[in-house]
Design a protein around this motif. Structure first.
Motif, PDB file in Angstrom:
ATOM      1  N   UNK A 197       0.812  -1.211   0.000  1.00 26.05           N
ATOM      2  CA  UNK A 197       0.000   0.000   0.000  1.00 26.05           C
ATOM      3  C   UNK A 197       0.853   1.271   0.000  1.00 26.05           C
ATOM      4  N   UNK A 198       1.874   1.291   0.873  1.00 29.63           N
ATOM      5  CA  UNK A 198       2.709   2.496   0.979  1.00 29.63           C
ATOM      6  C   UNK A 198       3.558   2.682  -0.280  1.00 29.63           C
ATOM      7  N   UNK A 199       4.061   1.559  -0.816  1.00 32.90           N
ATOM      8  CA  UNK A 199       4.849   1.635  -2.063  1.00 32.90           C
ATOM      9  C   UNK A 199       3.974   2.224  -3.172  1.00 32.90           C
ATOM     10  N   UNK A 200       2.759   1.710  -3.281  1.00 31.06           N
ATOM     11  CA  UNK A 200       1.843   2.193  -4.329  1.00 31.06           C
ATOM     12  C   UNK A 200       1.567   3.680  -4.137  1.00 31.06           C
ATOM     13  N   UNK A 201       1.329   4.079  -2.889  1.00 28.32           N
ATOM     14  CA  UNK A 201       1.014   5.498  -2.615  1.00 28.32           C
ATOM     15  C   UNK A 201       2.211   6.380  -2.944  1.00 28.32           C
ATOM     16  N   UNK A 202       3.415   5.947  -2.530  1.00 28.19           N
ATOM     17  CA  UNK A 202       4.618   6.753  -2.779  1.00 28.19           C
ATOM     18  C   UNK A 202       4.851   6.914  -4.278  1.00 28.19           C
ATOM     19  N   UNK A 203       4.711   5.818  -5.001  1.00 31.43           N
ATOM     20  CA  UNK A 203       4.991   5.888  -6.448  1.00 31.43           C
ATOM     21  C   UNK A 203       3.914   6.711  -7.160  1.00 31.43           C
ATOM     22  N   UNK A 204       2.664   6.479  -6.804  1.00 33.76           N
ATOM     23  CA  UNK A 204       1.592   7.225  -7.473  1.00 33.76           C
ATOM     24  C   UNK A 204       1.642   8.716  -7.146  1.00 33.76           C
ATOM     25  N   UNK A 205       2.181   9.053  -5.973  1.00 36.94           N
ATOM     26  CA  UNK A 205       2.236  10.486  -5.594  1.00 36.94           C
ATOM     27  C   UNK A 205       3.207  11.265  -6.492  1.00 36.94           C
ATOM     28  N   UNK A 206       4.031  10.551  -7.258  1.00 38.58           N
ATOM     29  CA  UNK A 206       4.959  11.236  -8.168  1.00 38.58           C
ATOM     30  C   UNK A 206       4.276  11.656  -9.475  1.00 38.58           C
ATOM     31  N   UNK A 207       3.020  11.247  -9.637  1.00 42.34           N
ATOM     32  CA  UNK A 207       2.300  11.561 -10.882  1.00 42.34           C
ATOM     33  C   UNK A 207       1.183  12.569 -10.590  1.00 42.34           C
TER      34      UNK A 207
END
Ligand SMILES: C[S@@+](CC[C@H](N)C(=O)[O-])C[C@H]1O[C@@H](n2cnc3c(N)ncnc32)[C@H](O)[C@@H]1O
Length: 229
Positions: A197-207
């Motif tokens: 969940x946190x990995x997905x959130x961190x990566x998606x926050x870059x877009x």
């Protein structure tokens, strides 16, 4: 009765599985559908229902359970099933035939969205809904997996050596490209691991995209719906 190895999954023994109230053919060339993926299907159905018309693209289609469980919705004009495995696509095609799908449906070998981006597949001019349950387990992370998963195709399980989310990272870069080629809205709904969940959130926050996260039946947030801008 043939002699199956110990722990050989029941679904491969019988060759079928029930998912979202329908029966699907499964072979050792495809992942055995997981119950939680129904949460992705429910969200995809809700999103598709809210649109007057759309193209549904399913990436990493496997046995085809996700698009075929949405195929009765009238707003879908076309379904495009993509997978890197030609063997998996064969199973998805068989399922589409046995379920007598009436919407136009095509099957393509593709590394993520590559065939669409290379214009090998022409998209019609309508909103795009993408579904993806890509491999997301960290490479060779057998210790967290049940013994029967050893009979499933590795290509359907493992997503990369760093954290397993790598295929989604590649897909997000491709989505930026896709967005440049179309004026249509693009919505993607994805499934990932219980611990990502946190990995997905961190990566998606870059877009510059709007993401909504949602949970599986046990309350674990492991799905996201993202509006690609
Ligand atoms: C986790 S399985 C999901 C199968 C099915 N969608 C489901 O939910 O049961 C992942 C699927 O992605 C496919 N796949 C793996 N790498 C891929 C890639 N780079 N591009 C497209 N499909 C890929 C595998 O062959 C497999 O069918």
């Amino acid at each position: 009765m043939p002699n199956f190895p110990e722990n050989y999954p029941l679904e491969y023994r019988t060759g079928c599985v029930q998912f979202y109230w329908r029966n699907f053919i499964v072979t050792p060339d495809v992942l055995i559908p997981r119950l939680e993926t129904e949460c992705l299907v429910r969200k995809a159905r809700e999103t598709i229902h809210s649109l007057k018309s759309c193209t549904l693209i399913d990436i990493g289609t496997g046995s085809g359970i996700i698009p075929l469980s949405c195929s009765d919705i009238l707003s879908i004009q076309e379904i495009i099933c993509l997978d890197i495995s030609s063997e998996a696509l064969k199973v998805a095609r068989e399922n589409a035939e046995s379920l007598q799908i009436h919407v136009p449906i095509t099957f393509h070998i593709s590394n993520l969205l590559e065939s669409v981006l290379n214009s090998n597949i022409q998209l019609s001019d309508q909103p795009i809904v993408i579904t993806a349950n890509l491999p997301y387990i960290k490479n060779e992370d057998w210790k967290n997996m049940s013994v029967d998963t050893r009979f499933e195709p590795k290509i359907a399980l493992f997503g990369g050596k760093v954290h397993g989310f790598e295929l989604y990272e590649q897909l997000f870069l491709q989505l930026l490209e896709l967005k440049k080629c179309t004026l249509q809205t693009i919505t993607i709904i994805i499934e990932f691991g219980f611990d990502q969940n946190q990995i997905a959130k961190d990566i998606l926050s870059q877009y510059p995209w709007d993401s909504e996260f949602f949970s599986d039946y046990s309350g674990i947030e492991r799905f996201a719906q993202v509006d690609i801008k």
